[in-house]
Design an enzyme around this catalytic site. Structure first.
Site, mmCIF file in Angstrom:
data_model
loop_
_atom_site.group_PDB
_atom_site.id
_atom_site.type_symbol
_atom_site.label_atom_id
_atom_site.label_comp_id
_atom_site.label_asym_id
_atom_site.label_seq_id
_atom_site.Cartn_x
_atom_site.Cartn_y
_atom_site.Cartn_z
ATOM 1 N N SER A 1 0.858 -1.191 0.000
ATOM 2 C CA SER A 1 0.000 0.000 0.000
ATOM 3 C C SER A 1 0.891 1.236 0.000
ATOM 4 O O SER A 1 1.674 1.453 0.931
ATOM 5 C CB SER A 1 -0.883 0.010 1.244
ATOM 6 N N HIS B 1 -1.132 -1.314 -4.344
ATOM 7 C CA HIS B 1 -2.412 -1.002 -3.695
ATOM 8 C C HIS B 1 -2.485 0.499 -3.401
ATOM 9 O O HIS B 1 -1.576 1.077 -2.813
ATOM 10 C CB HIS B 1 -2.510 -1.810 -2.401
ATOM 11 N N ASP C 1 -4.922 3.825 -2.019
ATOM 12 C CA ASP C 1 -5.977 4.043 -1.024
ATOM 13 C C ASP C 1 -6.580 5.450 -1.049
ATOM 14 O O ASP C 1 -6.285 6.277 -0.169
ATOM 15 C CB ASP C 1 -5.389 3.805 0.381
ATOM 16 N N MET D 1 -9.068 8.246 -0.038
ATOM 17 C CA MET D 1 -9.935 8.456 1.143
ATOM 18 C C MET D 1 -10.554 9.840 1.061
ATOM 19 O O MET D 1 -9.914 10.779 0.580
ATOM 20 C CB MET D 1 -9.116 8.364 2.430
ATOM 21 N N HIS E 1 -8.391 0.853 -3.866
ATOM 22 C CA HIS E 1 -9.330 0.596 -2.760
ATOM 23 C C HIS E 1 -9.979 1.920 -2.359
ATOM 24 O O HIS E 1 -9.359 2.727 -1.666
ATOM 25 C CB HIS E 1 -8.511 -0.022 -1.612
ATOM 26 N N MET F 1 -12.055 4.356 -0.383
ATOM 27 C CA MET F 1 -12.699 4.588 0.915
ATOM 28 C C MET F 1 -13.419 5.919 0.825
ATOM 29 O O MET F 1 -13.045 6.903 1.487
ATOM 30 C CB MET F 1 -11.639 4.549 2.022
ATOM 31 N N MET G 1 -11.403 -6.418 5.411
ATOM 32 C CA MET G 1 -10.616 -5.456 6.189
ATOM 33 C C MET G 1 -10.233 -6.076 7.530
ATOM 34 O O MET G 1 -11.088 -6.601 8.249
ATOM 35 C CB MET G 1 -11.415 -4.173 6.468
ATOM 36 N N GLY H 1 -8.675 3.810 7.241
ATOM 37 C CA GLY H 1 -8.392 5.235 7.436
ATOM 38 C C GLY H 1 -6.913 5.539 7.597
ATOM 39 O O GLY H 1 -6.458 6.590 7.178
ATOM 40 N N PHE H 2 -6.186 4.615 8.174
ATOM 41 C CA PHE H 2 -4.774 4.888 8.472
ATOM 42 C C PHE H 2 -3.940 3.622 8.323
ATOM 43 O O PHE H 2 -4.439 2.525 8.579
ATOM 44 C CB PHE H 2 -4.618 5.410 9.906
ATOM 45 N N GLY H 3 -2.682 3.818 7.967
ATOM 46 C CA GLY H 3 -1.737 2.715 7.975
ATOM 47 C C GLY H 3 -1.206 2.517 9.392
ATOM 48 O O GLY H 3 -1.445 3.337 10.280
ATOM 49 N N GLY H 4 -0.516 1.418 9.595
ATOM 50 C CA GLY H 4 0.183 1.197 10.854
ATOM 51 C C GLY H 4 -0.685 0.800 12.036
ATOM 52 O O GLY H 4 -0.242 0.882 13.181
ATOM 53 N N ASP I 1 -6.416 -6.623 4.269
ATOM 54 C CA ASP I 1 -5.807 -5.288 4.311
ATOM 55 C C ASP I 1 -5.859 -4.747 5.739
ATOM 56 O O ASP I 1 -6.940 -4.588 6.299
ATOM 57 C CB ASP I 1 -6.599 -4.370 3.357
ATOM 58 N N GLY I 2 -4.665 -4.465 6.274
ATOM 59 C CA GLY I 2 -4.580 -3.824 7.577
ATOM 60 C C GLY I 2 -3.809 -4.642 8.586
ATOM 61 O O GLY I 2 -4.218 -5.744 8.943
ATOM 62 N N GLY I 3 -2.662 -4.116 9.008
ATOM 63 C CA GLY I 3 -1.875 -4.786 10.039
ATOM 64 C C GLY I 3 -1.250 -6.089 9.572
ATOM 65 O O GLY I 3 -0.905 -6.944 10.398
ATOM 66 N N SER J 1 2.882 -0.395 6.082
ATOM 67 C CA SER J 1 4.029 -0.151 6.952
ATOM 68 C C SER J 1 4.996 -1.333 6.972
ATOM 69 O O SER J 1 6.215 -1.146 7.015
ATOM 70 C CB SER J 1 3.542 0.197 8.367
HETATM 71 C C1 DX5 Z 1 -6.010 1.683 5.450
HETATM 72 C C2 DX5 Z 1 -5.661 1.175 4.090
HETATM 73 C C3 DX5 Z 1 -4.549 0.216 4.065
HETATM 74 C C4 DX5 Z 1 -3.292 0.680 4.774
HETATM 75 C C5 DX5 Z 1 -2.662 -0.549 5.365
HETATM 76 O O1 DX5 Z 1 -7.307 2.092 5.533
HETATM 77 O O2 DX5 Z 1 -6.756 0.564 3.454
HETATM 78 O O3 DX5 Z 1 -4.280 -0.226 2.741
HETATM 79 O O4 DX5 Z 1 -2.363 1.340 3.985
HETATM 80 O O5 DX5 Z 1 -1.564 -0.170 6.120
HETATM 81 P P1 DX5 Z 1 -0.821 -1.162 7.096
HETATM 82 O O6 DX5 Z 1 -0.364 -2.332 6.290
HETATM 83 O O7 DX5 Z 1 0.289 -0.338 7.645
HETATM 84 O O8 DX5 Z 1 -1.817 -1.573 8.149
HETATM 85 ZN ZN ZN Z 2 -6.329 -0.381 1.469
#
Ligand code: DX5
Ligand code: ZN
Length: 227
Positions: free
Chosen positions: A16, A41, A43, A45, A74, A76, A145, A150-153, A181-183, A204
């Site tokens: 991402s 990927h 994102d 938003m 993706h 959002m 999901m 909304g956020f990475g990490g 997707d996510g974590g 991340s």
């Molecule tokens: C968050 C995004 C993800 C995000 C994942 O809403 O959809 O794609 O970048 O980030 P990580 O892998 O750091 O959780």
């Molecule tokens: Zn995503």
């Protein structure tokens, strides 16, 4: 380009770019692809469907020539329908809408395919799989999901692993990718892979370190964890 479904299930990593250096997106995409990324990927938003603002169709169009693999977008945003054509024209290969983003998911999916993209549906943590039961024939990708978007990490949500397994069962032998997707990290990717996911989005965990050597090491670690 058009990406075609390959029935042979294999682990894919979709970095991402939310965790990339936004001042050097083209270079970052090239680096991460050279180091083994399967898809890119993206994102978008809207600050309304999710509490963050990122990029729109202009930026997606600007990075398109740098993506040599597959551009996996993706969305959002809500409502999404108004912007589907713009994101398709910007060069998305796969265009994913959230099931929660509007009342007429079936219409959104038909629109995405009519613009020549593969159609994806993303499901928030609390959204049951049953919302896609009657439109599976219009879906090319299910995105489960594993965080609140909304956020990475953010931290992976372990309770969703069961939903990944249920989604794999629901897919059966249909030509549908199953994405998480996510974590996603070397610790959590094997849980998803063993539950039946094939496409692993990671922000991340891939861009951590900031150099091409780091990207290679990070993606190798995810692959090795699932082997
Ligand atoms: C968050 C995004 C993800 C995000 C994942 O809403 O959809 O794609 O970048 O980030 P990580 O892998 O750091 O959780
Ligand atoms: Zn995503």
């Amino acid at each position: 380009m058009t990406v075609e479904f390959d029935p042979k299930r294999e682990l894919k990593i979709a970095p991402s770019i939310l965790s990339a250096d936004f001042a050097r997106l083209g270079e970052e995409i090239r680096d991460v692809e050279e180091q083994g990324a399967d898809w890119i990927h993206v994102d978008p938003m809207d600050g309304h469907f999710v509490p963050n603002l990122t990029i729109g169709p202009n930026v997606v169009a600007a990075i398109r020539p740098h993506v040599k693999t597959v551009m996996d977008v993706h969305l959002m945003i809500s409502p999404a329908d108004t912007y589907l054509e713009a994101f398709a024209k910007a060069g998305s290969d796969i265009l994913t809408v959230h099931a929660e983003a509007g009342p007429h998911l079936d219409r959104s999916l038909q629109a995405i395919r009519s613009y020549g993209c593969k159609a994806g549906v993303a499901l928030n943590i609390t959204t049951p799989l049953s919302v896609i039961e009657y439109c599976l024939d219009k879906i090319d990708l299910i995105l489960v999901m594993t965080i609140n978007p909304g956020f990475g990490g953010q931290k992976f949500t372990h309770s969703v692993v069961d939903k990944v397994a249920a989604a794999r069962k629901m897919i059966g032998d249909r030509p549908i990718w199953l994405e998480v997707d996510g974590g996603v990290s070397p610790e959590t990717a094997p849980l998803c892979w063993n539950a039946g996911a094939d496409v692993h989005v990671a922000g991340s965990a891939v861009f951590n370190g900031g150099t091409p050597e780091d990207y290679k090491r990070n993606m190798d670690a995810i692959r090795a964890s699932c082997a």
